[in-house]
Write an enzyme that holds these catalytic residues in place. Structure first.
Site, PDB file in Angstrom:
ATOM      1  N   ARG A  32       3.361  -5.971   0.690  1.00 24.34           N
ATOM      2  CA  ARG A  32       4.147  -5.910  -0.556  1.00 24.34           C
ATOM      3  C   ARG A  32       4.038  -4.501  -1.165  1.00 24.34           C
ATOM      4  O   ARG A  32       4.948  -3.704  -1.038  1.00 24.34           O
ATOM      5  CB  ARG A  32       3.645  -7.002  -1.531  1.00 24.34           C
ATOM      6  CG  ARG A  32       4.615  -7.304  -2.664  1.00 24.34           C
ATOM      7  CD  ARG A  32       4.514  -6.370  -3.849  1.00 24.34           C
ATOM      8  NE  ARG A  32       3.202  -6.382  -4.500  1.00 24.34           N
ATOM      9  CZ  ARG A  32       2.864  -5.521  -5.444  1.00 24.34           C
ATOM     10  NH1 ARG A  32       3.705  -4.573  -5.847  1.00 24.34           N
ATOM     11  NH2 ARG A  32       1.659  -5.572  -5.987  1.00 24.34           N
ATOM     12  N   GLU A  33       2.875  -4.176  -1.742  1.00 24.71           N
ATOM     13  CA  GLU A  33       2.711  -2.827  -2.317  1.00 24.71           C
ATOM     14  C   GLU A  33       2.884  -1.763  -1.230  1.00 24.71           C
ATOM     15  O   GLU A  33       3.504  -0.721  -1.453  1.00 24.71           O
ATOM     16  CB  GLU A  33       1.314  -2.709  -2.944  1.00 24.71           C
ATOM     17  CG  GLU A  33       0.978  -1.324  -3.481  1.00 24.71           C
ATOM     18  CD  GLU A  33       1.557  -1.047  -4.858  1.00 24.71           C
ATOM     19  OE1 GLU A  33       1.373  -1.870  -5.766  1.00 24.71           O
ATOM     20  OE2 GLU A  33       2.188   0.026  -5.021  1.00 24.71           O
ATOM     21  N   ARG A 156      -1.001 -16.908  -9.995  1.00 21.48           N
ATOM     22  CA  ARG A 156      -1.709 -15.748 -10.568  1.00 21.48           C
ATOM     23  C   ARG A 156      -0.735 -15.090 -11.516  1.00 21.48           C
ATOM     24  O   ARG A 156       0.457 -14.980 -11.193  1.00 21.48           O
ATOM     25  CB  ARG A 156      -2.066 -14.762  -9.448  1.00 21.48           C
ATOM     26  CG  ARG A 156      -2.682 -13.465  -9.987  1.00 21.48           C
ATOM     27  CD  ARG A 156      -2.936 -12.463  -8.876  1.00 21.48           C
ATOM     28  NE  ARG A 156      -1.898 -11.457  -8.773  1.00 21.48           N
ATOM     29  CZ  ARG A 156      -1.449 -10.945  -7.630  1.00 21.48           C
ATOM     30  NH1 ARG A 156      -1.937 -11.362  -6.479  1.00 21.48           N
ATOM     31  NH2 ARG A 156      -0.506 -10.027  -7.634  1.00 21.48           N
ATOM     32  N   THR A 190      -1.582   0.218 -13.274  1.00 22.46           N
ATOM     33  CA  THR A 190      -0.313   0.503 -12.602  1.00 22.46           C
ATOM     34  C   THR A 190      -0.056   1.988 -12.365  1.00 22.46           C
ATOM     35  O   THR A 190       0.586   2.357 -11.392  1.00 22.46           O
ATOM     36  CB  THR A 190       0.823  -0.150 -13.415  1.00 22.46           C
ATOM     37  OG1 THR A 190       0.510  -1.543 -13.529  1.00 22.46           O
ATOM     38  CG2 THR A 190       2.186   0.004 -12.776  1.00 22.46           C
ATOM     39  N   HIS A 218      -6.133  -4.354  -9.530  1.00 22.96           N
ATOM     40  CA  HIS A 218      -5.089  -3.701  -8.730  1.00 22.96           C
ATOM     41  C   HIS A 218      -5.088  -2.250  -9.194  1.00 22.96           C
ATOM     42  O   HIS A 218      -4.563  -1.927 -10.252  1.00 22.96           O
ATOM     43  CB  HIS A 218      -3.740  -4.382  -8.998  1.00 22.96           C
ATOM     44  CG  HIS A 218      -2.591  -3.780  -8.247  1.00 22.96           C
ATOM     45  ND1 HIS A 218      -2.127  -4.285  -7.052  1.00 22.96           N
ATOM     46  CD2 HIS A 218      -1.794  -2.704  -8.525  1.00 22.96           C
ATOM     47  CE1 HIS A 218      -1.097  -3.570  -6.623  1.00 22.96           C
ATOM     48  NE2 HIS A 218      -0.878  -2.604  -7.503  1.00 22.96           N
ATOM     49  N   HIS A 220      -4.257   1.738  -8.864  1.00 26.23           N
ATOM     50  CA  HIS A 220      -3.477   2.817  -8.240  1.00 26.23           C
ATOM     51  C   HIS A 220      -4.310   4.085  -8.175  1.00 26.23           C
ATOM     52  O   HIS A 220      -5.278   4.263  -8.906  1.00 26.23           O
ATOM     53  CB  HIS A 220      -2.157   3.017  -8.993  1.00 26.23           C
ATOM     54  CG  HIS A 220      -1.086   2.111  -8.448  1.00 26.23           C
ATOM     55  ND1 HIS A 220      -0.201   2.509  -7.484  1.00 26.23           N
ATOM     56  CD2 HIS A 220      -0.826   0.798  -8.696  1.00 26.23           C
ATOM     57  CE1 HIS A 220       0.595   1.491  -7.169  1.00 26.23           C
ATOM     58  NE2 HIS A 220       0.233   0.434  -7.895  1.00 26.23           N
ATOM     59  N   HIS A 312     -25.687  21.183   9.847  1.00 26.48           N
ATOM     60  CA  HIS A 312     -25.388  19.740   9.847  1.00 26.48           C
ATOM     61  C   HIS A 312     -25.634  19.155  11.237  1.00 26.48           C
ATOM     62  O   HIS A 312     -26.244  18.107  11.400  1.00 26.48           O
ATOM     63  CB  HIS A 312     -23.932  19.482   9.457  1.00 26.48           C
ATOM     64  CG  HIS A 312     -23.635  19.793   8.018  1.00 26.48           C
ATOM     65  ND1 HIS A 312     -22.869  18.977   7.219  1.00 26.48           N
ATOM     66  CD2 HIS A 312     -23.999  20.826   7.225  1.00 26.48           C
ATOM     67  CE1 HIS A 312     -22.766  19.503   6.012  1.00 26.48           C
ATOM     68  NE2 HIS A 312     -23.443  20.633   5.995  1.00 26.48           N
TER      69      HIS A 312
HETATM   70  C1  LIG Z   1       4.315  -2.433 -10.511  1.00 26.57           C
HETATM   71  C2  LIG Z   1       5.030  -3.118  -9.381  1.00 26.57           C
HETATM   72  O1  LIG Z   1       5.084  -2.554  -8.319  1.00 26.57           O
HETATM   73  S1  LIG Z   1       5.631  -4.659  -9.640  1.00 26.57           S
HETATM   74  C3  LIG Z   1       6.598  -4.994  -8.234  1.00 26.57           C
HETATM   75  C4  LIG Z   1       7.912  -4.329  -8.286  1.00 26.57           C
HETATM   76  N1  LIG Z   1       8.731  -4.902  -7.261  1.00 26.57           N
HETATM   77  C5  LIG Z   1      10.001  -4.597  -7.110  1.00 26.57           C
HETATM   78  O2  LIG Z   1      10.602  -3.819  -7.825  1.00 26.57           O
HETATM   79  C6  LIG Z   1      10.639  -5.268  -5.930  1.00 26.57           C
HETATM   80  C7  LIG Z   1      11.894  -4.520  -5.472  1.00 26.57           C
HETATM   81  N2  LIG Z   1      12.932  -4.657  -6.455  1.00 26.57           N
HETATM   82  C8  LIG Z   1      14.184  -5.079  -6.181  1.00 26.57           C
HETATM   83  O3  LIG Z   1      14.554  -5.365  -5.046  1.00 26.57           O
HETATM   84  C9  LIG Z   1      15.110  -5.225  -7.341  1.00 26.57           C
HETATM   85  O4  LIG Z   1      14.690  -4.361  -8.390  1.00 26.57           O
HETATM   86  C10 LIG Z   1      15.136  -6.698  -7.866  1.00 26.57           C
HETATM   87  C11 LIG Z   1      15.765  -7.591  -6.802  1.00 26.57           C
HETATM   88  C12 LIG Z   1      13.765  -7.208  -8.214  1.00 26.57           C
HETATM   89  C13 LIG Z   1      15.974  -6.769  -9.148  1.00 26.57           C
HETATM   90  O5  LIG Z   1      17.201  -6.126  -8.905  1.00 26.57           O
HETATM   91  P1  LIG Z   1      18.312  -6.018 -10.068  1.00 26.57           P
HETATM   92  O6  LIG Z   1      18.565  -7.377 -10.602  1.00 26.57           O
HETATM   93  O7  LIG Z   1      19.452  -5.293  -9.475  1.00 26.57           O
HETATM   94  O8  LIG Z   1      17.625  -5.210 -11.259  1.00 26.57           O
HETATM   95  P2  LIG Z   1      17.213  -3.671 -11.369  1.00 26.57           P
HETATM   96  O9  LIG Z   1      16.326  -3.325 -10.241  1.00 26.57           O
HETATM   97  O10 LIG Z   1      18.402  -2.814 -11.553  1.00 26.57           O
HETATM   98  O11 LIG Z   1      16.384  -3.650 -12.722  1.00 26.57           O
HETATM   99  C14 LIG Z   1      15.240  -4.405 -12.875  1.00 26.57           C
HETATM  100  C15 LIG Z   1      15.489  -5.564 -13.837  1.00 26.57           C
HETATM  101  O12 LIG Z   1      14.341  -6.440 -13.734  1.00 26.57           O
HETATM  102  C16 LIG Z   1      13.775  -6.584 -15.049  1.00 26.57           C
HETATM  103  N3  LIG Z   1      12.370  -6.774 -14.859  1.00 26.57           N
HETATM  104  C17 LIG Z   1      11.457  -5.848 -14.527  1.00 26.57           C
HETATM  105  N4  LIG Z   1      10.271  -6.415 -14.424  1.00 26.57           N
HETATM  106  C18 LIG Z   1      10.425  -7.704 -14.671  1.00 26.57           C
HETATM  107  C19 LIG Z   1       9.550  -8.792 -14.710  1.00 26.57           C
HETATM  108  N5  LIG Z   1       8.269  -8.610 -14.425  1.00 26.57           N
HETATM  109  N6  LIG Z   1      10.019  -9.997 -15.026  1.00 26.57           N
HETATM  110  C20 LIG Z   1      11.329 -10.161 -15.314  1.00 26.57           C
HETATM  111  N7  LIG Z   1      12.216  -9.165 -15.289  1.00 26.57           N
HETATM  112  C21 LIG Z   1      11.764  -7.944 -14.966  1.00 26.57           C
HETATM  113  C22 LIG Z   1      14.113  -5.291 -15.727  1.00 26.57           C
HETATM  114  O13 LIG Z   1      13.964  -5.424 -17.109  1.00 26.57           O
HETATM  115  C23 LIG Z   1      15.537  -5.099 -15.275  1.00 26.57           C
HETATM  116  O14 LIG Z   1      16.328  -5.989 -16.002  1.00 26.57           O
HETATM  117  P3  LIG Z   1      17.630  -5.526 -16.851  1.00 26.57           P
HETATM  118  O15 LIG Z   1      18.673  -5.333 -15.807  1.00 26.57           O
HETATM  119  O16 LIG Z   1      17.875  -6.657 -17.753  1.00 26.57           O
HETATM  120  O17 LIG Z   1      17.235  -4.273 -17.520  1.00 26.57           O
HETATM  121  O1  LIG Z   2       0.722  -7.865  -8.983  1.00 24.97           O
HETATM  122  C1  LIG Z   2      -0.179  -7.067  -9.149  1.00 24.97           C
HETATM  123  O2  LIG Z   2      -1.348  -7.408  -9.201  1.00 24.97           O
HETATM  124  C2  LIG Z   2       0.090  -5.592  -9.341  1.00 24.97           C
HETATM  125  C3  LIG Z   2       1.519  -5.233  -9.517  1.00 24.97           C
HETATM  126  C4  LIG Z   2       1.654  -3.786  -9.220  1.00 24.97           C
HETATM  127  O3  LIG Z   2       1.937  -3.409  -8.101  1.00 24.97           O
HETATM  128  C5  LIG Z   2       1.226  -2.799 -10.200  1.00 24.97           C
HETATM  129  O4  LIG Z   2       1.129  -3.102 -11.385  1.00 24.97           O
HETATM  130  O5  LIG Z   2       1.007  -1.648  -9.791  1.00 24.97           O
HETATM  131 MG   LIG Z   3       1.091  -1.510  -7.675  1.00 26.41          MG
END
Ligand SMILES: CC(=O)SCCNC(=O)CCNC(=O)[C@H](O)C(C)(C)COP(=O)(O)OP(=O)(O)OC[C@H]1O[C@@H](n2cnc3c(N)ncnc32)[C@H](O)[C@@H]1OP(=O)(O)O
Ligand SMILES: O=C(O)CCC(=O)C(=O)O
Ligand SMILES: [Mg+2]
Length: 489
Positions: A32-33, A156, A190, A218, A220, A312
């Site tokens: 995932r990450e 979680r 993060t 978690h 970074h 060394h």
């Molecule tokens: C810190 C981390 O790494 S957490 C993990 C992050 N993971 C990801 O981003 C996975 C990959 N992401 C994607 O494939 C896409 O962003 C998707 C499928 C999740 C969403 O795609 P889209 O619907 O097109 O949204 P987009 O990426 O443009 O924007 C993110 C949207 O999610 C919303 N959002 C962000 N985090 C969250 C959350 N934790 N819970 C609910 N909504 C969230 C944002 O507010 C934004 O919404 P908005 O359009 O109302 O502003």
């Molecule tokens: O789900 C988690 O524990 C961490 C999410 C994430 O990738 C982050 O906050 O950097």
């Molecule tokens: Mg992370």
């Protein structure tokens, strides 16, 4: 047999480091990450192979991805969950999801062991990403955690950007998630701004306020402190540490599995995974991700157990602990010395002895002098032997033949006089020597030819001699100098 039983018991023990226990376990998020590393996409086949490898080394939980991101991720998660059900994967399977009902339904429909719901909890995230107040966020967190829980999976909650959130509010968030049904909460650093002291303090305070909850760290690596912060978080009360193989992840990545596991072993004396298999999984993820590690990478980088400076090297020859925190074998590595102008007599003598060359002190001094004059990076064995030859006038390097030499082993038919066959063979072109021998074969012949065609013809001529029942050919690849050759030179 005993070994495989011990290995089986060890993997059960490692796998049993799962949530609910007071012991620490690893959640690996390479799938995932790790796939959030710029330039990295894993094929479905690699995803499954990596998941199996992580389970095999004893990782407690595997975060396999967010199925709402792309169809291939969903399809691979299905395969991994099936392997878990079939008993081929033992680790708990965790699926990631936004706090969005449709995404949570999608995640839970795959029947993982756990769904991880994330939501940003710092004021920055609340204001600019979610456009929510703190209070609104608390009710979203409660609603989404209980919605996920109602699908019959463990939940979680991840407090994203927790390290930049107000600590009092973070505690409220953790209580809310816990009371809504999340038995674990991930405190995410993060953007990697924790220091070890702050991480220890935050975890200790959260744990004291919500004692029943299991806490994940978690971390970074933006400032290179992910491993240190993860160790400190454990001291504060975390019992699951998030890692990725090779430290993959957004920007500078997160806590590397190999480094954290080795550091934990050094500091706490506990093996969280099968450490000796770390090089294998390192190479696997390098191949799958296309990202290779720099040589100085801790524990699994090429140089992690290679010594260069003469002081060394001499120290390590006397006792490896002088310059090694842990023996390389513990993490499946071997020790090496890099020889160049930084080497001293002891390391050069040691390498020469390994090559079967023993020099008088004066000759060794001359070799060391020559090495220091060269300013060459990392001498190969061949280079070192060349220096020894130059200094001593004695030939030590293997002689690679320019022509082809072969030994032909002959069986003579029953009732045939062996010497009569041997005489006929001796008369042929290309034959250098003929010996009658004891054992499975009766005669051995040494041949020299200019090329394979000529060699083939010579072998054919031998086969055609009356009385030769069968032949077996060995081609010489390399000829090594013998003591008598060295003395002659
Ligand atoms: C810190 C981390 O790494 S957490 C993990 C992050 N993971 C990801 O981003 C996975 C990959 N992401 C994607 O494939 C896409 O962003 C998707 C499928 C999740 C969403 O795609 P889209 O619907 O097109 O949204 P987009 O990426 O443009 O924007 C993110 C949207 O999610 C919303 N959002 C962000 N985090 C969250 C959350 N934790 N819970 C609910 N909504 C969230 C944002 O507010 C934004 O919404 P908005 O359009 O109302 O502003
Ligand atoms: O789900 C988690 O524990 C961490 C999410 C994430 O990738 C982050 O906050 O950097
Ligand atoms: Mg992370």
């Amino acid at each position: 047999m005993l070994y495989s039983w011990l290995s089986f018991l060890n993997s059960c023990y490692l796998w049993w480091h799962v949530p609910g226990e007071s012991r620490v376990s690893i959640l690996d998020s390479t799938l995932r990450e790790g796939e959030q590393t710029p330039g990295v996409v894993f094929s479905e086949e690699w995803r499954v192979r990596i998941a199996k490898a992580l389970s095999d080394i004893g990782v407690g939980m595997i975060e396999v991805g967010d199925p709402s991101v792309a169809p291939d991720i969903k399809s691979a998660i299905k395969k991994i969950v099936k392997l878990k059900k079939d008993g081929e994967i033992r680790s708990h399977i965790v699926v990631h999801s936004r706090a969005v009902k449709q995404d949570l339904e999608n995640a839970a429909s795959l029947e993982p062991d756990r769904v991880a719901v994330f939501y940003g909890v710092s004021d920055l995230h609340l204001k600019h990403k979610h456009r929510k107040t703190r209070e609104e966020a608390l009710s979203i967190i409660a609603e989404m955690v209980s919605f996920a829980k109602s699908h019959g999976v463990a939940v979680r909650f991840t407090a994203e950007d927790a390290s930049r959130a107000d600590l009092g509010y973070l505690i409220e968030v953790v209580k809310t998630a816990y009371e809504a049904g999340a038995d674990r909460v991930s405190i995410a650093d993060t953007v990697g701004v924790f220091t070890p002291d702050r991480a220890r303090e935050v975890f200790a305070k959260v744990k004291a306020a919500v004692p029943g909850v299991g806490l994940d760290i978690h971390a970074h690596n933006d400032f290179g402190m992910a491993v240190a912060n993860s160790l400190a978080a454990v001291e504060g009360g975390a019992d699951v540490v998030h890692t990725t193989v090779n430290g993959l992840g957004e920007r500078a990545g997160i806590t590397p599995l190999q480094v954290f596991a080795a550091a934990y072993y050094y500091h706490k004396g506990v093996k969280l995974v099968e450490l000796e298999k770390l090089p294998e999984i390192t190479a696997m993820v390098e191949a799958a991700s296309g990202i290779t590690l720099m040589p100085t990478y801790p524990i699994v980088g090429e140089n992690a157990f290679t010594h260069k400076a003469g002081v060394h090297q001499a120290g390590v020859l006397a006792n490896p602990e002088t310059y090694e925190p842990i023996p390389p074998e513990v993490v499946g590595r071997t020790r090496d010395f890099s020889l160049d102008k930084y080497s001293g007599r002891k390391a050069i003598q040691h390498r020469l002895e390994k090559l079967g060359v023993s020099l008088q002190p004066e000759a060794l001094d001359k070799v060391v002098e020559e090495v220091k004059r060269m300013n060459a990076p990392r001498l190969r064995d061949e280079d070192l032997l060349e220096i020894v030859e130059k200094v001593s006038g004695v030939r030590y390097r293997a002689i690679v033949n320019r022509h082809i030499e072969a030994y032909i082993w002959l069986k003579v038919a029953n009732n045939v006089y062996t010497t009569s066959v041997a005489r006929r063979v001796a008369a042929l072109k290309n034959v250098v020597s003929v010996s009658e021998i004891t054992g499975e074969y009766d005669i051995v012949v040494k041949l020299v030819a200019e090329n394979t065609e000529e060699l083939n013809q010579a072998i054919e001529s031998i086969r055609q001699i009356k009385g030769v029942a069968s032949t077996f050919t060995s081609i010489v690849l390399k000829e090594l100098p013998t003591i008598s050759m060295q003395t002659r030179a």
